[in-house]
Design an enzyme around this catalytic site. Structure first.
Site, mmCIF file in Angstrom:
data_model
loop_
_atom_site.group_PDB
_atom_site.id
_atom_site.type_symbol
_atom_site.label_atom_id
_atom_site.label_comp_id
_atom_site.label_asym_id
_atom_site.label_seq_id
_atom_site.Cartn_x
_atom_site.Cartn_y
_atom_site.Cartn_z
ATOM 1 N N PHE A 153 78.905 27.334 35.877
ATOM 2 C CA PHE A 153 79.026 26.579 34.637
ATOM 3 C C PHE A 153 77.619 26.331 34.115
ATOM 4 C CE2 PHE A 153 79.191 22.994 31.820
ATOM 5 C CZ PHE A 153 80.360 23.192 31.110
ATOM 6 N N ASP A 238 69.199 26.917 37.221
ATOM 7 C CA ASP A 238 69.822 25.931 36.344
ATOM 8 C C ASP A 238 69.982 24.643 37.148
ATOM 9 O OD1 ASP A 238 71.446 24.269 34.864
ATOM 10 O OD2 ASP A 238 72.885 25.815 34.312
ATOM 11 N N LYS A 267 70.501 16.302 31.464
ATOM 12 C CA LYS A 267 71.366 15.240 31.984
ATOM 13 C C LYS A 267 70.598 13.990 32.403
ATOM 14 C CE LYS A 267 75.460 17.926 33.348
ATOM 15 N NZ LYS A 267 76.320 17.451 32.265
#
Length: 464
Positions: A153, A238, A267
């Site tokens: 993802f 990532d 985030k």
């Protein structure tokens, strides 16, 4: 047309209208999901590791904004930094100009990053950071292909969506970005075969896959980095969810001693307030992409590098360091595994407990008994992954603990606690989890009733 009310008035007078406003003006299907799971609360405040509803009930938040609130909700130091910027009336976003706060944020992130990284490209989110990494990889290498792991993802904008390994996000949005190819996560031979044609710009990989909390096998990431270097491809980590202390290291890649060509972060860097992301890149990548004045603005973002985002990021880094949150994540993550791994031996429905730092998951499966196994199979045929909701829903309603199913059609429950969570709350979660797992295993009829009710709700949402 009436003037919009001010924010204080909205919060004091209209808080109970959140669901109705969502259904009318935003995404009503999201409202149906929330109602079906019984998660429709009027949230009025966030504090540290907790959400607080309009009745004053405190819920332990293990969903944590998908990892955004690493330093907890409404940390006073981050609020103070944002107020300082607004009070200073800074010359924010001069566009053809530069500002000091973004430069210092880059300095601070790079000081904590591997030696292979030497520059920062600002972004507004994780998906935008991944998009930037795709662009920089192709421009720096002159190659078209991007490899990604199955079940990955990386975000939901079109470029990053092209690297997502799950059809539920991709279906209906094609054609996606060309030359983006999956390889099995953990399979070095498959990666080496994909690199053979020497047309790969980059392999972009999560050190721990967010969907399912799949930790990279021993030796895999080191081997992937070596094979990328040998084939002239860039190796990109990532760390949008795993970064900034989540796994017990500032960046998860430190567990394996990696020296990537780029790292994506976002985030937690926001402090829970201002959207922010970044790509940390090697000097070789930056010099190849921005190789002259005429190419100096070939990639950017209107709000990338804004002063509020930079201030939130700097304050977040300071909190992480001052409060020892990286070390705390390692210690409490080890405790959580110690408390929950024994469930594998105690309960038939528990297949595996896994995690790294405060990124944790429990995988569930069919019990051995013929009746229970039959009911489990019937529920799964009606809607794959529903058994996991038999864990999350009672945790919420009976124990005031909010967590999530780790992916579509998966019987995996995931927790991403705030790094400021207390040891007492970790122990409370582990005890509540065992109580709920035990109840789910010994009550097959309840499991069936819940499953069919949920499946009907899903079918209604799909038909609407």
């Amino acid at each position: 047309m009436p003037s919009p009310p001010d924010v204080r008035q909205i919060l004091s007078e209209r808080a109970a209208e959140a669901m109705a406003l969502n259904d009318r003006h935003l995404n009503p299907q999201l409202g149906r999901i929330v109602r079906t799971l019984g998660l429709d609360r009027t949230w009025v405040r966030g504090e540290g590791a907790h959400l607080i509803d309009d009745r004053g009930e405190r819920y332990l938040d293990l969903l944590n904004g998908y990892g955004v609130f690493a330093v907890g909700r409404n940390h006073p130091d981050v609020i103070a930094a944002l107020r300082d910027v607004m009070d200073a009336r800074t010359a924010n976003l001069p566009q053809l100009g530069v500002t000091v706060l973004t430069g210092v944020l880059g300095e601070q992130l790079l000081a904590r990053a591997p030696a292979s990284l030497d520059a920062m490209v600002p972004a507004n989110s994780g998906t935008e950071a991944v998009e930037a990494a795709i662009k920089l990889s192709r421009a720096a290498t002159g190659r078209p292909r991007i490899l990604h792991a199955e079940h990955a993802f990386h975000g939901l904008t079109l470029g990053s969506l092209s690297l997502n390994g799950n059809a539920e996000f991709r279906d209906g949005f094609g054609p996606l970005l060309a030359d983006c190819d999956p390889v099995p996560f953990g399979d070095l031979d498959a990666l080496e075969r994909a690199l053979t044609a020497r047309d790969v710009a980059a392999f972009i990989v999560e050190p721990v896959q967010g969907k399912g909390v799949n930790v990279a096998p021993d030796g895999y990431l080191q081997g992937a980095q070596e094979r990328c270097r040998a084939a002239g491809a860039l190796f990109v980590c990532d760390e949008v969810q795993t970064g900034l202390g989540r796994t017990g290291r500032f960046l998860a890649l430190e567990h394996w001693g990696l020296q990537p060509d780029m790292v994506c972060v976002a985030k937690a860097l926001s402090g829970g307030f201002v959207p922010v992301g970044a790509v940390l890149a090697s000097r070789a990548v930056m010099d190849a992409v921005f190789d002259g004045m005429e190419r100096g603005v070939r990639h950017g973002s209107t709000f990338g590098g804004n002063d509020l985002a930079a201030a939130a990021g700097l304050a977040t880094l300071a909190v992480i360091e001052r409060e020892g949150l990286v070390e705390r994540s390692e210690r409490l993550g080890a405790l959580l595994l110690e408390l929950t791994r024994p469930l594998v031996d105690r309960y038939e429905v528990v297949r595996e407990v896994r995690g790294l730092g405060l990124m944790w998951a429990i995988e569930l499966g069919a019990p051995r008994g013929a009746v229970s196994r039959s009911m489990f199979g019937a529920v799964e045929r009606a809607q794959p992954g529903l058994f996991a909701q038999l864990i999350t829903v009672p945790l919420f309603h009976e124990h005031r603990i909010l967590c999530q199913v780790a992916g579509h059609g998966m019987n995996v429950v995931k927790a991403l606690p705030a790094l400021v969570i207390s040891e007492e709350e970790i122990r409370r979660f582990a005890a509540a989890l065992e109580e709920v797992v035990a109840g789910a295993e010994r009550m097959p009829s309840a499991m069936a009733r819940f499953g069919w009710r949920m499946a009907r709700g899903v079918r209604r949402r799909t038909a609407a």
